[in-house]
Design an enzyme around this catalytic site. Structure first.
Site, PDB file in Angstrom:
ATOM      1  N   GLU A 153       0.849  -1.205   0.000  1.00 39.23           N
ATOM      2  CA  GLU A 153       0.000   0.000   0.000  1.00 39.23           C
ATOM      3  C   GLU A 153       0.876   1.243   0.000  1.00 39.23           C
ATOM      4  O   GLU A 153       1.979   1.228   0.551  1.00 39.23           O
ATOM      5  CB  GLU A 153      -0.937  -0.031   1.206  1.00 39.23           C
ATOM      6  N   LEU A 155      -0.569   4.373   0.918  1.00 39.94           N
ATOM      7  CA  LEU A 155      -1.570   5.324   1.419  1.00 39.94           C
ATOM      8  C   LEU A 155      -0.938   6.319   2.384  1.00 39.94           C
ATOM      9  O   LEU A 155      -0.275   5.918   3.329  1.00 39.94           O
ATOM     10  CB  LEU A 155      -2.682   4.578   2.156  1.00 39.94           C
ATOM     11  N   LYS A 222       8.130  -1.039  -2.016  1.00 38.24           N
ATOM     12  CA  LYS A 222       7.513  -0.381  -0.858  1.00 38.24           C
ATOM     13  C   LYS A 222       8.562   0.159   0.108  1.00 38.24           C
ATOM     14  O   LYS A 222       8.546   1.324   0.509  1.00 38.24           O
ATOM     15  CB  LYS A 222       6.596  -1.389  -0.151  1.00 38.24           C
ATOM     16  N   LYS A 269       9.788  19.418   3.150  1.00 37.01           N
ATOM     17  CA  LYS A 269       9.551  20.420   4.196  1.00 37.01           C
ATOM     18  C   LYS A 269      10.353  20.055   5.438  1.00 37.01           C
ATOM     19  O   LYS A 269      10.228  18.946   5.957  1.00 37.01           O
ATOM     20  CB  LYS A 269       8.063  20.473   4.562  1.00 37.01           C
ATOM     21  N   GLY A 275       7.654  11.375  11.683  1.00 36.63           N
ATOM     22  CA  GLY A 275       7.018  10.565  12.722  1.00 36.63           C
ATOM     23  C   GLY A 275       5.982   9.674  12.080  1.00 36.63           C
ATOM     24  O   GLY A 275       5.970   9.493  10.858  1.00 36.63           O
ATOM     25  N   CYS A 278       4.819   4.665   9.982  1.00 31.68           N
ATOM     26  CA  CYS A 278       5.389   3.972   8.815  1.00 31.68           C
ATOM     27  C   CYS A 278       6.862   4.244   8.529  1.00 31.68           C
ATOM     28  O   CYS A 278       7.658   3.306   8.457  1.00 31.68           O
ATOM     29  CB  CYS A 278       4.582   4.337   7.570  1.00 31.68           C
ATOM     30  N   LYS A 281       9.521   3.002  11.087  1.00 30.29           N
ATOM     31  CA  LYS A 281       9.435   1.532  11.213  1.00 30.29           C
ATOM     32  C   LYS A 281       9.993   0.842   9.962  1.00 30.29           C
ATOM     33  O   LYS A 281      10.797  -0.094  10.052  1.00 30.29           O
ATOM     34  CB  LYS A 281       7.962   1.142  11.420  1.00 30.29           C
ATOM     35  N   LYS A 339       1.046  14.185  12.096  1.00 35.49           N
ATOM     36  CA  LYS A 339       1.021  15.227  11.065  1.00 35.49           C
ATOM     37  C   LYS A 339      -0.381  15.822  11.024  1.00 35.49           C
ATOM     38  O   LYS A 339      -1.322  15.250  11.597  1.00 35.49           O
ATOM     39  CB  LYS A 339       1.427  14.680   9.684  1.00 35.49           C
ATOM     40  N   ARG A 346       0.301   7.730  16.849  1.00 38.27           N
ATOM     41  CA  ARG A 346       1.324   6.680  16.940  1.00 38.27           C
ATOM     42  C   ARG A 346       2.672   7.235  16.466  1.00 38.27           C
ATOM     43  O   ARG A 346       2.759   7.842  15.427  1.00 38.27           O
ATOM     44  CB  ARG A 346       0.941   5.477  16.058  1.00 38.27           C
TER      45      ARG A 346
HETATM   46  C1  UGA Z   1       3.906   7.467   4.494  1.00 38.50           C
HETATM   47  C2  UGA Z   1       4.134   7.542   2.983  1.00 38.50           C
HETATM   48  O1  UGA Z   1       4.102   8.913   2.580  1.00 38.50           O
HETATM   49  C3  UGA Z   1       3.056   6.755   2.231  1.00 38.50           C
HETATM   50  O2  UGA Z   1       3.343   6.775   0.833  1.00 38.50           O
HETATM   51  C4  UGA Z   1       3.069   5.307   2.740  1.00 38.50           C
HETATM   52  O3  UGA Z   1       2.065   4.535   2.115  1.00 38.50           O
HETATM   53  C5  UGA Z   1       2.813   5.305   4.227  1.00 38.50           C
HETATM   54  O4  UGA Z   1       3.840   6.080   4.886  1.00 38.50           O
HETATM   55  C6  UGA Z   1       2.835   3.877   4.707  1.00 38.50           C
HETATM   56  O5  UGA Z   1       3.868   3.220   4.602  1.00 38.50           O
HETATM   57  O6  UGA Z   1       1.785   3.353   5.091  1.00 38.50           O
HETATM   58  P1  UGA Z   1       2.284   8.712   6.201  1.00 38.50           P
HETATM   59  O7  UGA Z   1       3.064   8.008   7.265  1.00 38.50           O
HETATM   60  O8  UGA Z   1       0.813   8.739   6.251  1.00 38.50           O
HETATM   61  O9  UGA Z   1       2.672   8.110   4.766  1.00 38.50           O
HETATM   62  O10 UGA Z   1       2.749  10.223   6.255  1.00 38.50           O
HETATM   63  P2  UGA Z   1       3.657  11.208   5.441  1.00 38.50           P
HETATM   64  O11 UGA Z   1       2.818  12.259   4.828  1.00 38.50           O
HETATM   65  O12 UGA Z   1       4.587  10.512   4.550  1.00 38.50           O
HETATM   66  O13 UGA Z   1       4.493  11.899   6.628  1.00 38.50           O
HETATM   67  C7  UGA Z   1       5.380  11.137   7.444  1.00 38.50           C
HETATM   68  C8  UGA Z   1       6.129  12.064   8.379  1.00 38.50           C
HETATM   69  O14 UGA Z   1       7.036  12.874   7.655  1.00 38.50           O
HETATM   70  C9  UGA Z   1       5.243  13.037   9.153  1.00 38.50           C
HETATM   71  O15 UGA Z   1       5.735  13.165  10.457  1.00 38.50           O
HETATM   72  C10 UGA Z   1       5.391  14.335   8.395  1.00 38.50           C
HETATM   73  O16 UGA Z   1       5.168  15.472   9.174  1.00 38.50           O
HETATM   74  C11 UGA Z   1       6.846  14.238   7.962  1.00 38.50           C
HETATM   75  N1  UGA Z   1       7.133  15.045   6.757  1.00 38.50           N
HETATM   76  C12 UGA Z   1       6.520  14.776   5.583  1.00 38.50           C
HETATM   77  C13 UGA Z   1       8.083  16.078   6.835  1.00 38.50           C
HETATM   78  O17 UGA Z   1       8.672  16.327   7.911  1.00 38.50           O
HETATM   79  N2  UGA Z   1       8.351  16.798   5.702  1.00 38.50           N
HETATM   80  C14 UGA Z   1       7.752  16.547   4.521  1.00 38.50           C
HETATM   81  O18 UGA Z   1       8.064  17.263   3.538  1.00 38.50           O
HETATM   82  C15 UGA Z   1       6.808  15.510   4.457  1.00 38.50           C
END
Ligand code: UGA
Length: 450
Positions: A153, A155, A222, A269, A275, A278, A281, A339, A346
């Protein structure tokens, strides 16, 4: 129409996947051991917040496209394809905890009574599908009774519906042409653009790349994706740190950097680090996979190290302004979920920061629009409000931790009459600093010289 079962259907990935597949016209039976979540889902409510999801869910329940059960046998017997979406959290040594996946495989071995395609959605290390196959083969025959497929996935929480209905790609790995065919049939409505979803912000009108490969490559796609995303964040956080030391402005740097089309500015960014459930981990699991195979993954280790150091940078900013003694200092944390746009706490780095501050005697208040009750479950002593004025009342320091629009649009002039003006530390570069200056509020933006 395919009869589909989702095991782990009340978790984030299982729920979005189950609802998405039902919306494609399949008949979905979603199973989960969490009874209270299943009961809520039967009534069309989800404990997991995802924008727009409940509306679609209720429509599908009404049409009989999706149902929920705690009974795994019922899900197995009524399905031709089973998606496994149970959790694979990190163990202390960074390896993925496969106990839930293994338990499911052992149960399926006893329950399957006709040819069933087992689709692994959970992110699992390479080799796990072989373990699943071995467990099933203790009683069943591969190809005749079952085949195993990896269908990772991609997502993003908060944008899960976009990623399901308008994915950047669909990746399917298997050595069985019969199973690959079954998956192609399932995703056909998406691939042919034959889906009507009542979600205005999704553009379903574009071609979706479909990648068929072997199981190991599917799993590595992935892991590599999440590791690459993590690397981008650690990279820009490191540039932000250097920029701050030498007097640069990180927003301008990101802009200029992102103009190179080979780099682009998305997912670049700076902040407190990555955090959530995903990236950290999966990165640890990939490092572990490399390690187990005697490969020295120096770069991935650096990505992880920078992320661990990032929290210290933010702590240094706090003690730099409030002094080393934080006892009874009032500190407000804006953004507690990992976020913006989610209620998921989590592996939230905001909560990790909270614990560090609490342990030094600071009086911490949190602000979050969605995650107050989720925070109360794991940190009952942290008060989280959704009212900015309550959160900021009497604060000595305010730390902006996510990019919630309430933080960029906040009118700081409402604090002018306060007895104490807070020091604002913006780790996201979202606050209107001109307004802060005009209000006489001192601030520090991560990655930029003052
Ligand atoms: C992430 C991946 O983006 C998805 O493609 C993947 O499917 C998912 O993990 C997963 O393995 O299930 P997600 O954990 O929902 O998705 O969140 P993200 O939007 O990727 O953000 C992850 C962390 O990075 C957050 O703490 C966010 O604040 C931080 N982040 C994200 C930044 O510090 N800077 C950025 O530019 C983007």
């Amino acid at each position: 129409m395919t009869n589909i079962g989702v095991i782990g259907g009340a978790g984030y990935v299982g729920l979005v996947t189950g609802v998405g597949l039902a919306a494609l016209g399949h008949k979905v039976i979603s199973m989960d051991l969490d009874q209270s979540r299943i009961e809520m889902l039967r009534k069309g409510s989800s404990a997991v917040y995802e924008k727009g999801l409940e509306v679609i869910l209720r429509g599908l329940i009404k049409k009989g496209q999706i149902s929920f059960t705690e009974n795994q046998l019922q899900a197995v017997r009524n399905s031709d394809v089973l998606f496994i979406a149970v959790g694979t959290p990190s163990l202390d040594d960074g390896a993925a905890d496969l106990s839930a996946v293994i338990a499911v495989a052992e149960q399926l071995r006893e329950m399957i009574d006709k040819y069933t395609v087992i689709v692994v959605k959970s992110t699992v290390p390479v080799g796990t599908t072989r373990i699943i196959t071995e467990i099933l083969a203790q009683k069943l025959t591969e190809s005749e009774d079952f085949d195993v497929v990896s269908n990772p996935e991609f997502l993003r929480e908060g944008e899960g519906l976009i990623d399901f209905f308008a994915p950047s790609r669909i990746v399917v790995g298997s050595s069985s042409t019969r199973a690959l065919e079954a998956l192609r049939t399932i995703y056909e409505p998406l691939l042919s653009g034959n889906v009507v979803v009542d979600v205005p912000w999704i553009d379903v009108d574009r071609e979706i790349p479909y990648v068929e490969t072997d199981v190991i490559s599917a799993q590595l796609i992935k892991y590599a994706s999440n590791a690459f995303l993590a690397a981008r964040i650690s990279f820009i956080n490191e540039i932000a740190g250097i920029s701050e030391k030498v007097g640069g402005t990180i927003t301008d740097i990101v802009f200029g950097l992102g103009l190179d089309p080979r780099i682009g500015s998305s997912y670049l960014k700076p902040g407190i680090g990555f955090g959530g459930p995903c990236l950290d981990k999966d990165l640890r699991a990939l490092i572990r996979i490399a390690d187990e195979n005697s490969y020295d993954s120096v770069m991935l280790a650096g990505v992880l190290k920078r992320n661990d150091l990032q929290l210290r940078e933010v702590m240094n900013k706090i003690t730099g302004t409030l002094g080393p003694n934080l006892y009874k200092k009032r500190i407000t944390l804006l953004g507690i979920a990992f976020k913006e746009g989610t209620n998921d706490v989590r592996q939230s780095l905001s909560l990790r920061l909270y614990r560090l501050l609490r342990d030094q005697g600071a009086l911490v208040v949190g602000h979050d629009l969605l995650a107050a009750s989720e925070t109360a479950e794991i940190e009952p002593n942290l008060v989280v409000t959704s009212d900015m004025n309550v959160a900021l009342d009497g604060a000595n320091a305010v730390v902006v931790l996510n990019a919630e629009s309430a933080y960029s649009s906040f009118d700081w002039s409402s604090l002018i009459s306060s007895e104490v003006l807070p020091y604002v530390i913006d780790t996201r570069g979202v606050v209107d600093v001109t307004m802060l200056s005009n209000c006489g509020i001192t601030f520090d933006v991560l990655g930029s010289a003052e």
